[in-house]
Design an enzyme around this catalytic site. Structure first.
Site, mmCIF file in Angstrom:
data_model
loop_
_atom_site.group_PDB
_atom_site.id
_atom_site.type_symbol
_atom_site.label_atom_id
_atom_site.label_comp_id
_atom_site.label_asym_id
_atom_site.label_seq_id
_atom_site.Cartn_x
_atom_site.Cartn_y
_atom_site.Cartn_z
ATOM 1 C CG ASN A 193 -2.250 0.673 0.947
ATOM 2 O OD1 ASN A 193 -2.276 1.755 0.363
ATOM 3 N ND2 ASN A 193 -3.343 0.075 1.390
ATOM 4 C CG HIS A 226 23.441 6.197 11.896
ATOM 5 N ND1 HIS A 226 24.193 6.679 10.850
ATOM 6 C CD2 HIS A 226 22.155 6.180 11.456
ATOM 7 C CE1 HIS A 226 23.396 6.967 9.829
ATOM 8 N NE2 HIS A 226 22.152 6.663 10.166
ATOM 9 N N GLY A 250 -0.384 -1.374 8.804
ATOM 10 C CA GLY A 250 0.092 -0.022 8.547
ATOM 11 C C GLY A 250 1.071 0.461 9.600
ATOM 12 N NE ARG A 259 -4.583 -15.103 18.420
ATOM 13 C CZ ARG A 259 -4.974 -15.794 17.344
ATOM 14 N NH1 ARG A 259 -4.484 -17.012 17.112
ATOM 15 N NH2 ARG A 259 -5.829 -15.283 16.478
#
Length: 210
Positions: A89, A119, A146, A187
């Site tokens: 997406n 870094h 997302g 789980r």
């Protein structure tokens, strides 16, 4: 070192996960992928796939059936390998200083970020503009919600669901649901899960065929 030439010492150190100078690697992939992704991000990709096809040429492996939703960002592109039936997406970001490898049937929600560069913790070393990079590997049949962040050096197993907003800092075994910051196993994925969704699929097929 001439334009477009790669400094082999810096490259080898980068791929080995050792300190290297990102300004001295010298490869030409950065400008190539940035030009291609700019064209893709500004294209009507839903109507014309030509910009995506050009962008796919920048990747290490890019199957015919992969789907990207603009905008996307890649540092180099030539270190990313996509498996079959890949979907991302909007807002995918991959900092591919080292290799990023996806298995088959990987689905990414919006604004997933995958980082290979890190870094030094020591500020004196960090201020010298040196960094390290570690590969990221994602197995088959993985779904990331997302806003998921995958950190350098992580391997995600097969058949994994990663909850939205998770920050993954260590390896993930197969057949689990994980979530949180830092992400942890919530789980296992069970036969009951499979039965539930197979029943949902059966009901769906019956509904659309009636």
């Amino acid at each position: 070192m001439g334009a477009g030439m790669t400094n082999k010492i810096e490259w080898d150190r980068m791929i080995a996960g050792e300190l290297y100078s990102p300004y001295m690697v010298g490869d030409h992939s950065f400008s190539k992928v940035h030009a291609a992704q700019k064209r893709f991000n500004e294209s009507e990709y839903w109507a014309d796939s030509s910009a995506l096809e050009e962008l796919k040429k920048c990747f290490r492996v890019a199957p015919d059936d992969m789907v990207l939703t603009a905008p996307v960002y890649f540092d180099h592109g030539d270190r990313v390998s996509f498996g079959k039936h890949f979907y991302a997406n909007t807002g995918l970001t991959i900092l591919d200083e080292n290799y990023v490898t996806f298995g088959d049937n990987v689905f990414l929600g919006p604004h997933v970020s995958i980082f290979t560069a890190g870094h030094p913790i020591d500020a004196d070393v960090r201020s010298l503009d040196l960094e390290y990079a570690k590969p990221v590997t994602v197995g088959d049949n993985v779904w990331m919600g997302g806003g998921v962040i995958i950190n350098p050096g992580v391997t995600v197993g097969d058949d994994v669901v990663i909850a939205s907003g998770s920050v993954v800092v260590k390896d993930v075994p197969s057949h689990v649901i994980i979530g949180g910051n830092p992400a942890h196993i919530i789980r296992e994925i069970t036969d009951n899960d499979r039965k539930l969704w197979q029943d949902q699929l059966k009901a769906y097929n019956e509904a659309i065929s009636s």
